[in-house]
Design an enzyme around this catalytic site. Structure first.
Site, PDB file in Angstrom:
ATOM      1  N   CYS A   3       0.866  -1.185   0.000  1.00 45.35           N
ATOM      2  CA  CYS A   3       0.000   0.000   0.000  1.00 45.35           C
ATOM      3  C   CYS A   3       0.896   1.227   0.000  1.00 45.35           C
ATOM      4  O   CYS A   3       1.744   1.392   0.888  1.00 45.35           O
ATOM      5  CB  CYS A   3      -0.895  -0.014   1.243  1.00 45.35           C
ATOM      6  SG  CYS A   3      -1.704   1.572   1.547  1.00 45.35           S
ATOM      7  N   CYS A   6       0.735   3.281   3.207  1.00 48.67           N
ATOM      8  CA  CYS A   6       1.469   2.630   4.310  1.00 48.67           C
ATOM      9  C   CYS A   6       2.954   2.895   4.141  1.00 48.67           C
ATOM     10  O   CYS A   6       3.659   3.170   5.128  1.00 48.67           O
ATOM     11  CB  CYS A   6       1.211   1.127   4.327  1.00 48.67           C
ATOM     12  SG  CYS A   6      -0.389   0.652   4.998  1.00 48.67           S
ATOM     13  N   HIS A  45      -3.475   0.782   8.711  1.00 48.71           N
ATOM     14  CA  HIS A  45      -4.162   0.634   7.434  1.00 48.71           C
ATOM     15  C   HIS A  45      -5.642   0.305   7.617  1.00 48.71           C
ATOM     16  O   HIS A  45      -6.006  -0.615   8.341  1.00 48.71           O
ATOM     17  CB  HIS A  45      -3.513  -0.486   6.600  1.00 48.71           C
ATOM     18  CG  HIS A  45      -4.154  -0.625   5.249  1.00 48.71           C
ATOM     19  ND1 HIS A  45      -3.740   0.121   4.176  1.00 48.71           N
ATOM     20  CD2 HIS A  45      -5.201  -1.363   4.820  1.00 48.71           C
ATOM     21  CE1 HIS A  45      -4.489  -0.169   3.134  1.00 48.71           C
ATOM     22  NE2 HIS A  45      -5.398  -1.065   3.501  1.00 48.71           N
ATOM     23  N   GLY A  92     -14.738   7.706  -6.639  1.00 50.47           N
ATOM     24  CA  GLY A  92     -13.499   8.151  -7.290  1.00 50.47           C
ATOM     25  C   GLY A  92     -12.247   7.816  -6.497  1.00 50.47           C
ATOM     26  O   GLY A  92     -11.192   8.415  -6.715  1.00 50.47           O
ATOM     27  N   HIS A  97      -6.292   3.284   0.922  1.00 51.55           N
ATOM     28  CA  HIS A  97      -5.912   3.499   2.332  1.00 51.55           C
ATOM     29  C   HIS A  97      -6.659   4.775   2.692  1.00 51.55           C
ATOM     30  O   HIS A  97      -6.456   5.814   2.040  1.00 51.55           O
ATOM     31  CB  HIS A  97      -4.390   3.668   2.434  1.00 51.55           C
ATOM     32  CG  HIS A  97      -3.864   3.870   3.831  1.00 51.55           C
ATOM     33  ND1 HIS A  97      -2.835   3.105   4.365  1.00 51.55           N
ATOM     34  CD2 HIS A  97      -4.196   4.771   4.795  1.00 51.55           C
ATOM     35  CE1 HIS A  97      -2.570   3.529   5.594  1.00 51.55           C
ATOM     36  NE2 HIS A  97      -3.381   4.543   5.888  1.00 51.55           N
ATOM     37  N   HIS A  99      -8.078   8.162   3.455  1.00 52.92           N
ATOM     38  CA  HIS A  99      -7.400   9.460   3.482  1.00 52.92           C
ATOM     39  C   HIS A  99      -8.427  10.563   3.327  1.00 52.92           C
ATOM     40  O   HIS A  99      -9.457  10.397   2.668  1.00 52.92           O
ATOM     41  CB  HIS A  99      -6.320   9.566   2.399  1.00 52.92           C
ATOM     42  CG  HIS A  99      -6.797   9.259   1.012  1.00 52.92           C
ATOM     43  ND1 HIS A  99      -6.977   7.964   0.553  1.00 52.92           N
ATOM     44  CD2 HIS A  99      -7.131  10.072  -0.027  1.00 52.92           C
ATOM     45  CE1 HIS A  99      -7.397   7.998  -0.700  1.00 52.92           C
ATOM     46  NE2 HIS A  99      -7.516   9.264  -1.080  1.00 52.92           N
ATOM     47  N   HIS A 101      -8.711  14.463   2.062  1.00 53.29           N
ATOM     48  CA  HIS A 101      -8.097  15.572   1.344  1.00 53.29           C
ATOM     49  C   HIS A 101      -8.476  16.870   2.057  1.00 53.29           C
ATOM     50  O   HIS A 101      -9.661  17.102   2.342  1.00 53.29           O
ATOM     51  CB  HIS A 101      -8.659  15.686  -0.079  1.00 53.29           C
ATOM     52  CG  HIS A 101      -8.401  14.510  -0.960  1.00 53.29           C
ATOM     53  ND1 HIS A 101      -7.479  14.541  -1.991  1.00 53.29           N
ATOM     54  CD2 HIS A 101      -8.960  13.270  -1.009  1.00 53.29           C
ATOM     55  CE1 HIS A 101      -7.490  13.382  -2.641  1.00 53.29           C
ATOM     56  NE2 HIS A 101      -8.387  12.588  -2.056  1.00 53.29           N
TER      57      HIS A 101
HETATM   58  P1  DGP Z   1      -8.240   9.448  -4.146  1.00 53.65           P
HETATM   59  O1  DGP Z   1      -7.904   8.011  -3.842  1.00 53.65           O
HETATM   60  O2  DGP Z   1      -8.888   9.636  -5.472  1.00 53.65           O
HETATM   61  O3  DGP Z   1      -9.033  10.131  -3.043  1.00 53.65           O
HETATM   62  O4  DGP Z   1      -6.881  10.289  -4.258  1.00 53.65           O
HETATM   63  C1  DGP Z   1      -5.601   9.784  -4.023  1.00 53.65           C
HETATM   64  C2  DGP Z   1      -4.662  10.951  -4.013  1.00 53.65           C
HETATM   65  O5  DGP Z   1      -3.390  10.474  -3.636  1.00 53.65           O
HETATM   66  C3  DGP Z   1      -4.479  11.659  -5.361  1.00 53.65           C
HETATM   67  O6  DGP Z   1      -4.929  13.021  -5.233  1.00 53.65           O
HETATM   68  C4  DGP Z   1      -2.988  11.610  -5.632  1.00 53.65           C
HETATM   69  C5  DGP Z   1      -2.402  11.209  -4.295  1.00 53.65           C
HETATM   70  N1  DGP Z   1      -1.236  10.342  -4.382  1.00 53.65           N
HETATM   71  C6  DGP Z   1      -1.179   9.147  -5.000  1.00 53.65           C
HETATM   72  N2  DGP Z   1       0.049   8.606  -4.882  1.00 53.65           N
HETATM   73  C7  DGP Z   1       0.765   9.500  -4.142  1.00 53.65           C
HETATM   74  C8  DGP Z   1       2.131   9.505  -3.654  1.00 53.65           C
HETATM   75  O7  DGP Z   1       2.923   8.586  -3.874  1.00 53.65           O
HETATM   76  N3  DGP Z   1       2.512  10.584  -2.934  1.00 53.65           N
HETATM   77  C9  DGP Z   1       1.660  11.623  -2.660  1.00 53.65           C
HETATM   78  N4  DGP Z   1       2.145  12.639  -1.960  1.00 53.65           N
HETATM   79  N5  DGP Z   1       0.377  11.644  -3.087  1.00 53.65           N
HETATM   80  C10 DGP Z   1      -0.048  10.592  -3.823  1.00 53.65           C
END
Ligand code: DGP
Length: 114
Positions: A3, A6, A45, A92, A97, A99, A101
């Site tokens: 992940c 993670c 996680h 979307g 994991h 999160h 925003h």
């Molecule tokens: P969502 O699963 O659609 O709510 O958004 C996932 C968000 O995670 C997307 O806006 C881009 C971000 N993201 C994905 N991979 C990475 C990463 O490796 N590093 C960072 N800083 N952000 C990431």
């Protein structure tokens, strides 16, 4: 576990961390859609809101305390911001994991984007 969040929480891959405590870490989104775009995650996680149960409730409290603190640090507590969590395919969600925003630094606009 394979992940990406993670791995960020464990510092196995780099990120721009803006907040950390025992249960929560927050870092700048790699693909920002607003001047302030930060992701707040529990270190433990869990895939999404739909997977939450009572053992996660302490983490949720810490996440929302962190969000308030980050908003102050980022200077968006007074101007306002949006907190979003995407859940599952129609929500979307791309990273499975949990999160949250934080979007701010300008007017974020209408809630629903097509
Ligand atoms: P969502 O699963 O659609 O709510 O958004 C996932 C968000 O995670 C997307 O806006 C881009 C971000 N993201 C994905 N991979 C990475 C990463 O490796 N590093 C960072 N800083 N952000 C990431």
């Amino acid at each position: 576990m394979d992940c990406i969040f993670c791995k960020i929480a464990n510092k196995e891959i780099p990120s721009d961390i803006v907040f950390e405590n025992e249960r929560v870490v927050a870092f700048r989104d790699i693909n920002p859609v607003a001047p302030v775009h930060i992701l707040v995650i529990p270190k433990a996680h869990v895939a999404s809101v739909q997977e939450l149960d009572e053992k996660h409730y302490g983490d949720l409290t810490e996440i929302f305390k962190a969000i308030k603190e980050i908003a102050v640090k980022e200077g968006i507590d007074k101007s306002g911001y949006r907190v979003i969590t995407n859940c599952g395919k129609d929500g979307g969600q791309e990273v499975f994991h949990l999160h949250f925003h934080i979007l701010g630094g300008e007017s974020i606009g209408k809630l629903r984007c097509k």
